[in-house]
Scaffold this motif. Structure first.
Motif, PDB file in Angstrom:
ATOM      1  N   TYR A  36       0.828  -1.205   0.000  1.00  0.00           N
ATOM      2  CA  TYR A  36       0.000   0.000   0.000  1.00  0.00           C
ATOM      3  C   TYR A  36       0.868   1.263   0.000  1.00  0.00           C
ATOM      4  O   TYR A  36       0.671   2.169  -0.811  1.00  0.00           O
ATOM      5  CB  TYR A  36      -0.935  -0.028   1.220  1.00  0.00           C
ATOM      6  N   HIS A  37       1.850   1.308   0.884  1.00  0.00           N
ATOM      7  CA  HIS A  37       2.690   2.504   0.961  1.00  0.00           C
ATOM      8  C   HIS A  37       3.647   2.609  -0.230  1.00  0.00           C
ATOM      9  O   HIS A  37       3.983   3.720  -0.641  1.00  0.00           O
ATOM     10  CB  HIS A  37       3.429   2.556   2.292  1.00  0.00           C
ATOM     11  N   ALA A  38       4.050   1.478  -0.786  1.00  0.00           N
ATOM     12  CA  ALA A  38       4.898   1.514  -1.986  1.00  0.00           C
ATOM     13  C   ALA A  38       4.151   2.161  -3.144  1.00  0.00           C
ATOM     14  O   ALA A  38       4.678   3.046  -3.816  1.00  0.00           O
ATOM     15  CB  ALA A  38       5.361   0.105  -2.361  1.00  0.00           C
ATOM     16  N   ILE A  39       2.915   1.729  -3.373  1.00  0.00           N
ATOM     17  CA  ILE A  39       2.174   2.294  -4.503  1.00  0.00           C
ATOM     18  C   ILE A  39       1.781   3.734  -4.217  1.00  0.00           C
ATOM     19  O   ILE A  39       1.858   4.593  -5.101  1.00  0.00           O
ATOM     20  CB  ILE A  39       0.947   1.422  -4.896  1.00  0.00           C
ATOM     21  N   LEU A  40       1.408   4.025  -2.989  1.00  0.00           N
ATOM     22  CA  LEU A  40       0.999   5.386  -2.653  1.00  0.00           C
ATOM     23  C   LEU A  40       2.138   6.381  -2.853  1.00  0.00           C
ATOM     24  O   LEU A  40       1.917   7.494  -3.322  1.00  0.00           O
ATOM     25  CB  LEU A  40       0.497   5.433  -1.210  1.00  0.00           C
ATOM     26  N   ALA A  62      -7.469   1.803 -10.768  1.00  0.00           N
ATOM     27  CA  ALA A  62      -8.333   1.234 -11.800  1.00  0.00           C
ATOM     28  C   ALA A  62      -8.420   2.162 -13.014  1.00  0.00           C
ATOM     29  O   ALA A  62      -8.642   1.702 -14.131  1.00  0.00           O
ATOM     30  CB  ALA A  62      -9.730   0.973 -11.235  1.00  0.00           C
ATOM     31  N   ALA A  63      -8.230   3.457 -12.785  1.00  0.00           N
ATOM     32  CA  ALA A  63      -8.273   4.454 -13.866  1.00  0.00           C
ATOM     33  C   ALA A  63      -7.235   5.531 -13.571  1.00  0.00           C
ATOM     34  O   ALA A  63      -7.574   6.658 -13.234  1.00  0.00           O
ATOM     35  CB  ALA A  63      -9.665   5.047 -13.965  1.00  0.00           C
ATOM     36  N   PRO A  64      -5.954   5.172 -13.687  1.00  0.00           N
ATOM     37  CA  PRO A  64      -4.895   6.116 -13.312  1.00  0.00           C
ATOM     38  C   PRO A  64      -4.799   7.315 -14.245  1.00  0.00           C
ATOM     39  O   PRO A  64      -5.241   7.266 -15.393  1.00  0.00           O
ATOM     40  CB  PRO A  64      -3.623   5.267 -13.388  1.00  0.00           C
ATOM     41  N   GLY A  65      -4.203   8.378 -13.724  1.00  0.00           N
ATOM     42  CA  GLY A  65      -3.964   9.575 -14.529  1.00  0.00           C
ATOM     43  C   GLY A  65      -2.963   9.304 -15.634  1.00  0.00           C
ATOM     44  O   GLY A  65      -2.273   8.286 -15.646  1.00  0.00           O
ATOM     45  N   LYS A  66      -2.887  10.231 -16.559  1.00  0.00           N
ATOM     46  CA  LYS A  66      -2.024  10.062 -17.728  1.00  0.00           C
ATOM     47  C   LYS A  66      -0.562  10.364 -17.452  1.00  0.00           C
ATOM     48  O   LYS A  66       0.301   9.973 -18.220  1.00  0.00           O
ATOM     49  CB  LYS A  66      -2.524  10.971 -18.858  1.00  0.00           C
ATOM     50  N   LEU A  75      -0.116  -0.480 -13.600  1.00  0.00           N
ATOM     51  CA  LEU A  75      -0.842   0.008 -12.425  1.00  0.00           C
ATOM     52  C   LEU A  75      -2.112  -0.810 -12.178  1.00  0.00           C
ATOM     53  O   LEU A  75      -2.445  -1.126 -11.030  1.00  0.00           O
ATOM     54  CB  LEU A  75      -1.191   1.490 -12.587  1.00  0.00           C
ATOM     55  N   ILE A  76      -2.790  -1.170 -13.253  1.00  0.00           N
ATOM     56  CA  ILE A  76      -3.996  -1.992 -13.109  1.00  0.00           C
ATOM     57  C   ILE A  76      -3.634  -3.364 -12.544  1.00  0.00           C
ATOM     58  O   ILE A  76      -4.326  -3.898 -11.672  1.00  0.00           O
ATOM     59  CB  ILE A  76      -4.747  -2.076 -14.450  1.00  0.00           C
ATOM     60  N   ASP A 118       8.647  -4.610  -8.647  1.00  0.00           N
ATOM     61  CA  ASP A 118       7.987  -4.212  -9.897  1.00  0.00           C
ATOM     62  C   ASP A 118       7.825  -2.700  -9.978  1.00  0.00           C
ATOM     63  O   ASP A 118       7.994  -2.117 -11.052  1.00  0.00           O
ATOM     64  CB  ASP A 118       6.636  -4.909 -10.039  1.00  0.00           C
ATOM     65  N   ILE A 119       7.515  -2.069  -8.877  1.00  0.00           N
ATOM     66  CA  ILE A 119       7.430  -0.607  -8.863  1.00  0.00           C
ATOM     67  C   ILE A 119       8.810  -0.007  -9.123  1.00  0.00           C
ATOM     68  O   ILE A 119       8.951   0.957  -9.876  1.00  0.00           O
ATOM     69  CB  ILE A 119       6.845  -0.104  -7.536  1.00  0.00           C
TER      70      ILE A 119
END
Length: 133
Positions: A36-40, A62-66, A75-76, A118-119
């Motif tokens: 959670y904190h890695a992606i945030l 689910a619908a990330p920014g560009k 991201l999905i 992966d991040i």
């Protein structure tokens, strides 16, 4: 002193070494929070003040920014993996009658480690990174 996603993962690994039920439950919870904190800390997203942060982050993925450094499809995929880890954390925190298997805990930690790796293919997560807020 601040902490980051890698600290949560390290604590998950330490909790596993207890070799008992509460250690296993804590390990899975910390593995989830490492993801959670890695992606945030890796996305251009600010937590809204009036919404639950976990759902908000999931919805954003689910619908990330560009303007994200991590490709949309990645991201999905990360979202699906985060939700899988969250479901396991909920089991650990709220379904106390269920016994955990050590292999399940080891797999959760391995998945969290891979999630962070992966991040880091796109964004380095240093030991002093702080989550967006």
């Amino acid at each position: 002193m601040s902490v980051n996603c890698k600290d949560f993962l390290s604590f998950a690994e330490d909790s596993l070494k207890r070799n008992d039920e509460i250690g296993y439950r804590n390990a899975i919870a910390r593995a989830y929070y490492s993801c959670y904190h890695a992606i945030l800390s890796s996305i251009n997203f600010r937590l809204p003040k009036d919404e639950p942060s976990h759902k908000s982050v999931s919805d954003y993925l689910a619908a990330p920014g560009k303007d994200e450094a991590i490709p949309r499809m990645k991201l999905i995929s990360l979202r699906a993996r985060l939700l899988e880890q969250k479901a396991l954390r909920i089991k650990c925190d709220y379904h106390l009658q269920e016994t955990l298997d050590k292999k399940e805990v080891e797999l959760s930690i391995a998945k969290a480690r891979k999630f962070i790796q992966d991040i880091e293919e796109f964004i380095p997560l240093s030991n002093d990174s702080a989550p967006n807020s």
